[in-house]
Write a protein that holds these residues in place. Structure first.
Motif, mmCIF file in Angstrom:
data_model
loop_
_atom_site.group_PDB
_atom_site.id
_atom_site.type_symbol
_atom_site.label_atom_id
_atom_site.label_comp_id
_atom_site.label_asym_id
_atom_site.label_seq_id
_atom_site.Cartn_x
_atom_site.Cartn_y
_atom_site.Cartn_z
ATOM 1 N N ASP A 111 1.066 -1.108 0.114
ATOM 2 C CA ASP A 111 0.052 0.422 -0.094
ATOM 3 C C ASP A 111 0.847 1.123 0.100
ATOM 4 N N ASN A 112 0.849 2.050 -0.740
ATOM 5 C CA ASN A 112 1.391 3.156 -0.587
ATOM 6 C C ASN A 112 1.509 4.009 -0.183
ATOM 7 N N ASN A 113 0.266 4.227 0.588
ATOM 8 C CA ASN A 113 0.184 5.713 1.774
ATOM 9 C C ASN A 113 0.890 5.161 3.067
ATOM 10 N N PHE A 114 1.051 4.234 3.087
ATOM 11 C CA PHE A 114 1.522 3.011 4.405
ATOM 12 C C PHE A 114 2.740 3.197 3.869
ATOM 13 N N LEU A 115 3.368 2.980 2.686
ATOM 14 C CA LEU A 115 4.760 3.000 2.708
ATOM 15 C C LEU A 115 5.384 3.953 2.861
ATOM 16 N N LYS A 116 4.822 4.902 2.230
ATOM 17 C CA LYS A 116 4.975 6.496 1.717
ATOM 18 C C LYS A 116 5.898 6.440 3.628
ATOM 19 N N LYS A 117 4.158 6.445 4.495
ATOM 20 C CA LYS A 117 4.473 6.815 6.102
ATOM 21 C C LYS A 117 5.360 6.376 6.475
ATOM 22 N N LEU A 118 5.856 5.195 6.427
ATOM 23 C CA LEU A 118 6.736 4.291 7.113
ATOM 24 C C LEU A 118 8.214 5.203 6.763
ATOM 25 N N TYR A 119 8.083 5.549 5.305
ATOM 26 C CA TYR A 119 9.620 5.428 4.977
ATOM 27 C C TYR A 119 9.690 6.814 5.414
ATOM 28 N N THR A 120 8.878 8.053 5.507
ATOM 29 C CA THR A 120 9.449 9.474 5.656
ATOM 30 C C THR A 120 9.028 9.444 7.620
ATOM 31 N N ASN A 121 8.314 8.417 8.511
ATOM 32 C CA ASN A 121 8.319 8.700 10.160
ATOM 33 C C ASN A 121 9.813 7.265 10.415
ATOM 34 N N SER A 122 9.468 6.510 9.962
ATOM 35 C CA SER A 122 10.381 5.095 10.318
ATOM 36 C C SER A 122 8.944 4.445 11.487
ATOM 37 N N ALA A 123 8.215 4.575 11.390
ATOM 38 C CA ALA A 123 7.177 3.620 11.766
ATOM 39 C C ALA A 123 5.677 3.657 11.869
ATOM 40 N N LEU A 124 5.328 3.157 11.874
ATOM 41 C CA LEU A 124 3.592 3.059 11.993
ATOM 42 C C LEU A 124 3.266 2.289 13.506
ATOM 43 N N SER A 125 1.956 2.091 13.533
ATOM 44 C CA SER A 125 1.251 1.445 14.608
ATOM 45 C C SER A 125 1.229 0.051 14.168
ATOM 46 N N ASP A 126 0.330 -1.153 15.120
ATOM 47 C CA ASP A 126 0.573 -1.915 15.183
ATOM 48 C C ASP A 126 -0.590 -2.233 13.882
ATOM 49 N N LEU A 127 -1.456 -1.738 13.766
ATOM 50 C CA LEU A 127 -2.651 -1.740 12.869
ATOM 51 C C LEU A 127 -1.886 -1.887 11.562
ATOM 52 N N GLU A 128 -1.537 -0.266 11.108
ATOM 53 C CA GLU A 128 -0.621 -0.001 10.083
ATOM 54 C C GLU A 128 0.014 -0.877 9.414
ATOM 55 N N LEU A 129 1.765 -1.220 10.238
ATOM 56 C CA LEU A 129 2.220 -2.455 9.143
ATOM 57 C C LEU A 129 1.205 -3.573 9.678
ATOM 58 N N ALA A 130 0.860 -4.276 10.087
ATOM 59 C CA ALA A 130 -0.303 -5.089 9.821
ATOM 60 C C ALA A 130 -0.740 -5.609 8.278
ATOM 61 N N GLU A 131 -1.463 -4.194 9.074
ATOM 62 C CA GLU A 131 -2.644 -3.987 7.066
ATOM 63 C C GLU A 131 -1.002 -3.431 5.542
ATOM 64 N N LEU A 132 -0.016 -3.525 5.919
ATOM 65 C CA LEU A 132 0.897 -3.023 4.829
ATOM 66 C C LEU A 132 1.062 -4.042 5.184
ATOM 67 N N THR A 133 2.130 -5.488 5.385
ATOM 68 C CA THR A 133 2.108 -6.958 5.386
ATOM 69 C C THR A 133 1.429 -7.859 5.210
ATOM 70 N N ALA A 134 0.028 -7.499 5.255
ATOM 71 C CA ALA A 134 -1.200 -8.329 5.357
ATOM 72 C C ALA A 134 -0.457 -9.503 4.258
ATOM 73 N N GLY A 135 -0.721 -10.514 4.300
ATOM 74 C CA GLY A 135 -0.831 -12.054 3.461
ATOM 75 C C GLY A 135 0.801 -12.431 2.805
ATOM 76 N N ALA A 136 1.407 -11.409 4.048
ATOM 77 C CA ALA A 136 3.648 -11.087 3.270
ATOM 78 C C ALA A 136 3.583 -12.127 3.278
ATOM 79 N N THR A 137 4.392 -13.268 2.593
ATOM 80 C CA THR A 137 5.107 -14.480 2.934
ATOM 81 C C THR A 137 6.654 -14.097 2.347
ATOM 82 N N LYS A 138 7.553 -14.741 3.141
ATOM 83 C CA LYS A 138 9.067 -14.044 2.140
ATOM 84 C C LYS A 138 9.540 -15.712 1.939
#
Length: 206
Positions: free
Chosen positions: A172-199
């Motif tokens: 998600d571009n908005n969450f990713l840009k917020k992470l880049y700018t602030n170096s932090a997200l709330s737990d919920l935002e981080l969960a949404e950013l990485t939802a369904g992620a598999t390495k």
């Protein structure tokens, strides 16, 4: 393994470093990598973060033999890079030349140099310190692989391009840009950013 496009993928044409935002950019990469790397996948971790006394150390290891270690203190930033294909890599030299490594650290206060162990210093192809001015002792004009500084992504576009390719994911571009700018997200935002992620276990950079 590292391919021929690695340097372009990470750094492109390096401009002067944004030293004041370097910690923020590395923290953003650490937060994302930590969220996407399970406890059983330590060998796949791209970024490690640890405290040395009261100092903060980020270590980026691309899994292809190259690494970047950055220490932030209250008064100085220390950057140690190791580009394994660079000619200053003493592990690949016909004969070990300690003076090449020692020369990279010439002029730095011993207390700062000693934040890296002797074995860590052996894995050096460039060393930079920033105390308001940038200092680097280059050997015969060889920058030692400064492309590794690109892991402190100087633009959001480079950060987004890299993490999309590295993790084989769309974010998600908005969450990713917020992470880049602030170096932090709330737990919920981080969960949404990485939802369904598999390495996928691929450590290719590009």
């Amino acid at each position: 393994p590292k391919d021929d496009t690695t340097e372009e993928c990470v750094g492109g044409r390096m401009k002067d470093m944004d030293w004041h935002n370097m910690r923020t950019r590395l923290e953003a990469l650490y937060v994302l990598d930590n969220a996407l790397t399970g406890s059983s996948e330590e060998g796949l971790r791209l970024v490690q973060k640890k405290e040395i006394d009261s100092n903060l150390n980020y270590v980026v290891d691309n899994g292809a033999g190259d690494s970047l270690s950055v220490v932030f203190t209250e008064t100085i930033v220390l950057v140690k890079g190791f580009a394994h294909e660079n000619s200053l890599n003493q592990f690949a030299a016909d004969e070990w030349n300690q003076s090449i490594i020692d020369g990279m650290y010439e002029g730095i206060d011993e207390k700062w140099m000693n934040l890296f162990s002797a074995s860590e210093r052996e894995k050096t192809t460039f060393f930079i310190w920033y105390d308001g001015e940038v200092h680097q002792n280059q050997k015969d004009g060889n920058d030692g692989g400064r492309w590794l500084l690109g892991y402190a992504f100087d633009t959001y576009e480079r950060f987004r391009e890299f993490v999309t390719e590295y993790y084989s994911m769309e974010f998600d571009n908005n969450f990713l840009k917020k992470l880049y700018t602030n170096s932090a997200l709330s737990d919920l935002e981080l969960a949404e950013l990485t939802a369904g992620a598999t390495k996928n276990g691929c450590n290719n950079l590009c």
